[in-house]
Design an enzyme around this catalytic site. Structure first.
Site, PDB file in Angstrom:
ATOM      1  N   ASP A  31       0.917  -1.148   0.012  1.00 55.78           N
ATOM      2  CA  ASP A  31       0.172  -0.114  -0.059  1.00 55.78           C
ATOM      3  C   ASP A  31       0.930   1.176   0.062  1.00 55.78           C
ATOM      4  O   ASP A  31       1.818   1.425   0.636  1.00 55.78           O
ATOM      5  CB  ASP A  31      -0.910   0.075   1.153  1.00 55.78           C
ATOM      6  CG  ASP A  31      -1.842   0.975   1.052  1.00 55.78           C
ATOM      7  OD1 ASP A  31      -3.327   0.499   1.067  1.00 55.78           O
ATOM      8  OD2 ASP A  31      -1.735   2.128   1.071  1.00 55.78           O
ATOM      9  N   ASN A  88     -12.754  -3.133   2.663  1.00 51.63           N
ATOM     10  CA  ASN A  88     -13.916  -1.901   2.836  1.00 51.63           C
ATOM     11  C   ASN A  88     -14.586  -2.109   1.523  1.00 51.63           C
ATOM     12  O   ASN A  88     -14.528  -2.122   0.558  1.00 51.63           O
ATOM     13  CB  ASN A  88     -12.974  -0.431   3.041  1.00 51.63           C
ATOM     14  CG  ASN A  88     -12.122  -0.455   4.070  1.00 51.63           C
ATOM     15  OD1 ASN A  88     -12.304  -0.874   5.199  1.00 51.63           O
ATOM     16  ND2 ASN A  88     -10.824   0.190   3.839  1.00 51.63           N
ATOM     17  N   GLY A  94     -15.523   3.016   3.957  1.00 55.94           N
ATOM     18  CA  GLY A  94     -14.263   3.743   3.838  1.00 55.94           C
ATOM     19  C   GLY A  94     -13.729   3.278   2.663  1.00 55.94           C
ATOM     20  O   GLY A  94     -12.340   3.458   2.558  1.00 55.94           O
ATOM     21  N   GLN A  95     -14.259   2.886   1.649  1.00 53.21           N
ATOM     22  CA  GLN A  95     -13.732   2.378   0.469  1.00 53.21           C
ATOM     23  C   GLN A  95     -13.509   3.580  -0.544  1.00 53.21           C
ATOM     24  O   GLN A  95     -14.065   4.531  -0.657  1.00 53.21           O
ATOM     25  CB  GLN A  95     -14.731   1.375  -0.389  1.00 53.21           C
ATOM     26  CG  GLN A  95     -13.991   1.015  -1.593  1.00 53.21           C
ATOM     27  CD  GLN A  95     -14.884  -0.118  -2.433  1.00 53.21           C
ATOM     28  OE1 GLN A  95     -16.091  -0.377  -2.143  1.00 53.21           O
ATOM     29  NE2 GLN A  95     -14.177  -0.685  -3.375  1.00 53.21           N
ATOM     30  N   HIS A 101     -10.346  -5.258  -3.216  1.00 52.08           N
ATOM     31  CA  HIS A 101      -8.933  -5.249  -2.526  1.00 52.08           C
ATOM     32  C   HIS A 101      -9.018  -5.688  -1.165  1.00 52.08           C
ATOM     33  O   HIS A 101     -10.035  -5.247  -0.254  1.00 52.08           O
ATOM     34  CB  HIS A 101      -8.254  -4.162  -2.750  1.00 52.08           C
ATOM     35  CG  HIS A 101      -8.691  -2.972  -2.134  1.00 52.08           C
ATOM     36  ND1 HIS A 101      -9.554  -2.059  -2.689  1.00 52.08           N
ATOM     37  CD2 HIS A 101      -8.534  -2.053  -1.081  1.00 52.08           C
ATOM     38  CE1 HIS A 101     -10.139  -1.037  -2.015  1.00 52.08           C
ATOM     39  NE2 HIS A 101      -9.243  -0.921  -0.983  1.00 52.08           N
ATOM     40  N   HIS A 103      -6.708  -5.658   2.291  1.00 50.38           N
ATOM     41  CA  HIS A 103      -5.753  -5.150   3.356  1.00 50.38           C
ATOM     42  C   HIS A 103      -5.237  -6.252   3.931  1.00 50.38           C
ATOM     43  O   HIS A 103      -6.018  -6.717   4.948  1.00 50.38           O
ATOM     44  CB  HIS A 103      -6.160  -3.943   3.989  1.00 50.38           C
ATOM     45  CG  HIS A 103      -6.751  -2.973   3.377  1.00 50.38           C
ATOM     46  ND1 HIS A 103      -5.907  -1.455   3.018  1.00 50.38           N
ATOM     47  CD2 HIS A 103      -7.896  -2.593   2.653  1.00 50.38           C
ATOM     48  CE1 HIS A 103      -6.861  -0.625   2.410  1.00 50.38           C
ATOM     49  NE2 HIS A 103      -8.119  -1.281   2.213  1.00 50.38           N
TER      50      HIS A 103
HETATM   51  P1  DGP Z   1      -9.800   1.611   0.675  1.00 43.81           P
HETATM   52  O1  DGP Z   1      -9.839   2.832   1.419  1.00 43.81           O
HETATM   53  O2  DGP Z   1      -9.975   0.360   1.243  1.00 43.81           O
HETATM   54  O3  DGP Z   1     -10.397   1.662  -0.847  1.00 43.81           O
HETATM   55  O4  DGP Z   1      -7.967   1.440   0.240  1.00 43.81           O
HETATM   56  C1  DGP Z   1      -7.343   1.824  -0.706  1.00 43.81           C
HETATM   57  C2  DGP Z   1      -5.996   1.875  -0.594  1.00 43.81           C
HETATM   58  O5  DGP Z   1      -5.203   1.910  -1.713  1.00 43.81           O
HETATM   59  C3  DGP Z   1      -5.578   2.927   0.363  1.00 43.81           C
HETATM   60  O6  DGP Z   1      -4.818   2.123   1.630  1.00 43.81           O
HETATM   61  C4  DGP Z   1      -4.341   3.509  -0.444  1.00 43.81           C
HETATM   62  C5  DGP Z   1      -4.000   2.744  -1.438  1.00 43.81           C
HETATM   63  N1  DGP Z   1      -3.670   3.091  -2.737  1.00 43.81           N
HETATM   64  C6  DGP Z   1      -4.321   4.248  -3.365  1.00 43.81           C
HETATM   65  N2  DGP Z   1      -3.741   4.618  -4.450  1.00 43.81           N
HETATM   66  C7  DGP Z   1      -2.473   3.791  -4.319  1.00 43.81           C
HETATM   67  C8  DGP Z   1      -1.580   3.554  -5.393  1.00 43.81           C
HETATM   68  O7  DGP Z   1      -1.440   4.305  -6.423  1.00 43.81           O
HETATM   69  N3  DGP Z   1      -0.598   2.718  -5.300  1.00 43.81           N
HETATM   70  C9  DGP Z   1      -0.623   1.775  -4.137  1.00 43.81           C
HETATM   71  N4  DGP Z   1       0.367   0.979  -3.811  1.00 43.81           N
HETATM   72  N5  DGP Z   1      -1.749   1.925  -3.118  1.00 43.81           N
HETATM   73  C10 DGP Z   1      -2.641   2.952  -3.341  1.00 43.81           C
END
Ligand code: DGP
Length: 115
Positions: A31, A88, A94-95, A101, A103
């Site tokens: 992340d 999420n 909180g998505q 995905h 976590h």
């Molecule tokens: P959610 O809030 O559950 O939709 O989580 C989305 C997650 O994605 C958040 O923890 C940050 C991560 N994220 C967003 N953009 C990018 C990206 O460009 N690269 C990576 N590696 N993670 C990202």
């Protein structure tokens, strides 16, 4: 098929990511905004908006992803200490990225309940 989200771009290698695992069904990468010492996202390559849109036809893929998460957690040294797997869904969940995905969070004690 991969989605028009940022995760679709990662699947298609249009933007970089620190990939830790990949196969025909899923991709796992760090992340970009880690919330724990280990914070890895595991996503299906198939375009699915969230767990709410998983159908019975996706059961094998989702089961495969969960098994891979356990393998990745072990490879990250989290097996003994424990870890958390979160997905999420929607606004209240909180998505922020609308490509399913999971976590994988570990490396510190995580509080409960979540905020
Ligand atoms: P959610 O809030 O559950 O939709 O989580 C989305 C997650 O994605 C958040 O923890 C940050 C991560 N994220 C967003 N953009 C990018 C990206 O460009 N690269 C990576 N590696 N993670 C990202």
């Amino acid at each position: 098929m991969s989605s028009g989200t940022i995760f679709g771009k990662i699947i298609r290698r249009e933007i970089p990511a620190k990939i830790v695992y990949e196969d025909d069904i899923c991709l796992a990468f760090h992340d970009v905004k880690p919330q724990a010492p280990v914070h890895i996202l595991v996503i299906p390559k198939k375009e699915i908006r969230s767990l709410a849109e998983v159908g019975s036809e996706d059961a094998l893929a989702v089961g495969h992803i969960l098994a891979k998460i356990a393998e990745i957690a072990k490879a990250q040294g989290l097996e003994r200490s424990g870890y958390r797997v979160v997905t999420n869904i929607g606004d209240d969940g909180g998505q922020t990225v609308f490509h399913l995905h999971f976590h994988l969070l570990g490396g510190r004690a995580l509080s409960w309940p979540p905020g």
